[in-house]
Enzyme design. Structure first.
Site, short mmCIF file in Angstrom:
data_model
loop_
_atom_site.label_atom_id
_atom_site.label_comp_id
_atom_site.label_asym_id
_atom_site.label_seq_id
_atom_site.Cartn_x
_atom_site.Cartn_y
_atom_site.Cartn_z
N HIS A 99 24.06 41.61 31.95
CA HIS A 99 22.74 40.77 32.45
C HIS A 99 22.39 41.23 33.84
O HIS A 99 23.16 41.30 34.72
CB HIS A 99 22.78 39.22 32.28
CG HIS A 99 24.02 38.33 33.12
ND1 HIS A 99 23.76 38.12 34.37
CD2 HIS A 99 25.17 38.29 32.57
CE1 HIS A 99 24.86 37.56 34.79
NE2 HIS A 99 25.89 37.63 33.84
N ASP A 150 30.37 41.19 30.33
CA ASP A 150 29.91 40.04 31.12
C ASP A 150 31.46 39.48 31.89
O ASP A 150 31.15 38.07 31.84
CB ASP A 150 29.14 39.42 30.71
CG ASP A 150 28.38 38.16 31.71
OD1 ASP A 150 28.69 38.51 32.73
OD2 ASP A 150 27.99 37.42 31.28
N GLU A 176 20.71 35.35 32.35
CA GLU A 176 21.75 34.83 31.56
C GLU A 176 22.29 33.45 32.24
O GLU A 176 22.73 32.43 31.68
CB GLU A 176 22.91 35.92 31.43
CG GLU A 176 24.29 35.54 30.77
CD GLU A 176 25.22 34.61 31.47
OE1 GLU A 176 26.16 34.03 30.90
OE2 GLU A 176 25.12 34.63 32.63
N GLU A 177 22.21 33.55 33.52
CA GLU A 177 22.89 32.35 34.43
C GLU A 177 22.40 31.05 34.42
O GLU A 177 23.05 30.12 34.45
CB GLU A 177 22.94 33.08 35.91
CG GLU A 177 23.76 34.28 36.17
CD GLU A 177 25.36 33.87 35.94
OE1 GLU A 177 25.63 32.68 35.51
OE2 GLU A 177 25.83 34.91 36.34
ZN ZN Z 1 27.72 36.90 33.90
#
Ligand code: ZN
Length: 477
Positions: free
Chosen positions: A298, A372, A344-345
């Site tokens: 990401h 990740d 993503e976060e």
């Molecule tokens: Zn991450």
């Protein structure tokens, strides 16, 4: 990253062999005569991938640029937009993709504002500074917010408290990592509900704010941020992470003085959604172009540091894995897509958009791989698939063993690739696993910087991902 290492939903009934090392001999499930030649060719192919990575790898320098020239790149920020442009250009310059394109998505735009302040105030009025940072998605305090503190170790403990004990107070969630667990990700998973749901629950019960012990086993003064979700809570209260040292200090002082107060000042806020993008590079398969293998990380990162291990390393490894295949002369038989996911976060909007488009376009997805969990020394892969297919993958173990990348565990593979499961039912998902012992010391804190990444460890990881793509592309599942 978040929620890694929880056991994958597809694999809850998996037998114990799936969770052990890939130690099945390569010849165990294949015709004896056919194996040696193929095995030798594959062994040489992998060696070429690792040679290219170690001798001429490009991912470390790419990471240097992403971290040090662009830096923190939370969704909606100008740096996130720069990272998109950089990702597209870097893929084009890698000269290994047939096409490079963007996928538009709407992303949340949360900003921290001025750095936060926290202070423990005793009954004599003397303040002791406490290291804090707002949790992602939190509302601000609207000036200084001072209140008493109630410490709990779990959401259940908060539920058991009478309203009178909670109302008007800060709820202080202080359950530490379980240091006895071998996998730090498991400790993260076990403590994570305090950050994700604690503030919402505190607001629901009439508290004025939430203080959450940082999700790390490190004992230092670096607070670790991460997303919190209010859900449908009617009252959103400010939510901050405390460094582990500040949490220990507050807990200790509360024992001596239960009437002490905490003062918090945060100016974070959520702005309107912004338009952003996933960046996609694609190589068309020579034999089965309609079968897709995705590899990704990401592009967004938290705002406290450079987002090096989370997840700059996954981004550069995903580009590098495809470049290595080309440089080693291994044109994939199935279509391979490197995807730099956005958001993503704090929303996974990029991952959701990728899956949505895959479904709309009636694509066939064989497998997806996500990196990740940090760019550390290779160990292997976490897999979400059926027990039968996991055994099939396990016969590649000896090929990966010389590079120490042969550990196959059943587990959640990656947040960005997870939405593919319901959308297009890929045969398998894989998460690249490095040695994670130091990951949560840095994760989501000011320490997640480029200098924490080792070049060889990073390049070995990219080659391990390229190796799995090569094998998936050649043999399918
Ligand atoms: Zn991450």
């Amino acid at each position: 990253m978040y929620l890694r290492y929880t056991i994958g939903c597809l694999l809850t009934a998996l037998s114990c062999c799936a969770a052990s090392l890939i130690s099945v001999p390569a010849c165990a499930q294949a015709p004896a005569a056919a194996v040696p030649a193929a095995q030798k060719a594959d062994s040489l192919a992998l060696r070429r991938l690792y040679d290219e990575a170690l001798l001429r790898g490009q991912s470390y320098e790419n990471l240097r640029y992403l971290c040090q020239k662009i830096g923190p790149r939370l969704s909606g920020s100008p740096q996130a937009a720069q990272a998109v442009a950089w990702g597209k250009l870097t893929m084009e310059k890698a000269n290994c993709f047939d096409k490079v394109y963007l996928q538009e998505c709407q992303v949340p735009h949360w900003v921290r504002g001025a750095r936060e302040k926290g202070e423990i105030v005793g009954n004599k009025g003397k303040g002791i500074s406490a290291a804090v940072c707002a949790l992602g998605g939190s509302v601000g305090t609207g000036g200084k917010l001072r209140a008493g503190v109630v410490e709990v170790k779990s959401l259940e403990a908060l539920k058991a408290l009478p309203d009178a004990a909670v109302k008007g107070k800060f709820i202080f969630f202080n359950r530490p990592f379980n240091d006895a667990l071998i996998e730090p990700g498991a400790a993260y998973g076990a403590a994570g509900d305090q950050r994700r749901s604690g503030p919402a629950e505190a607001g629901r019960r009439g508290a004025v704010g939430a203080l959450v012990r940082s999700l790390t086993a490190a004992h230092d003064d670096n607070p670790h941020t991460g997303a919190t979700a209010y859900g449908d809570t009617p009252t959103k209260v400010p939510a901050a992470a405390l460094s582990t040292l500040a949490a220990d200090r507050l807990s200790q002082l509360l024992k001596a003085d239960p009437g002490l107060q905490f003062e918090l000042e945060m100016s974070c806020e959520t702005l309107p959604d912004e338009t952003s993008y996933n960046v996609v590079g694609e190589v068309r398969g020579t034999k089965y172009p309609d079968q897709i293998i995705t590899v990704g990380g990401h592009l967004d990162s938290w705002d406290l540091a450079e987002g090096a291990h989370d997840d700059g390393t996954g981004v550069v490894q995903s580009i590098e894995a495809v470049r290595l295949l080309k440089a080693a002369g291994l044109r994939p038989e199935r279509t391979v897509r490197a995807v730099l996911f956005m958001n993503e976060e704090n929303g996974t909007r990029g991952g959701q958009k990728y899956a949505e488009l895959a479904q709309q376009n009636h694509e066939t997805h064989l497998a997806a791989i996500e990196s990740d969990g940090g760019g550390f020394t290779p160990r292997g892969f976490a897999a979400q698939t059926t027990p039968a297919l996991l055994k099939k993958v396990a016969i590649w173990g000896p090929l990966l063993a010389p590079y120490h990348a042969n550990q196959l565990t059943a587990g959640h593979a990656g947040t960005d690739i997870e939405p593919l499961v319901n959308a297009v039912h890929p045969t398998a998902l894989f998460g690249y696993d490095g040695d994670s012992q130091r990951y949560f010391d840095l994760h989501h804190s000011a320490l997640d910087t480029f200098d924490q990444v080792n070049r060889r460890e990073l390049e070995l990881g990219g080659a391990s991902m390229a190796s799995l793509i090569y094998l998936l592309s050649k043999y399918g599942l």
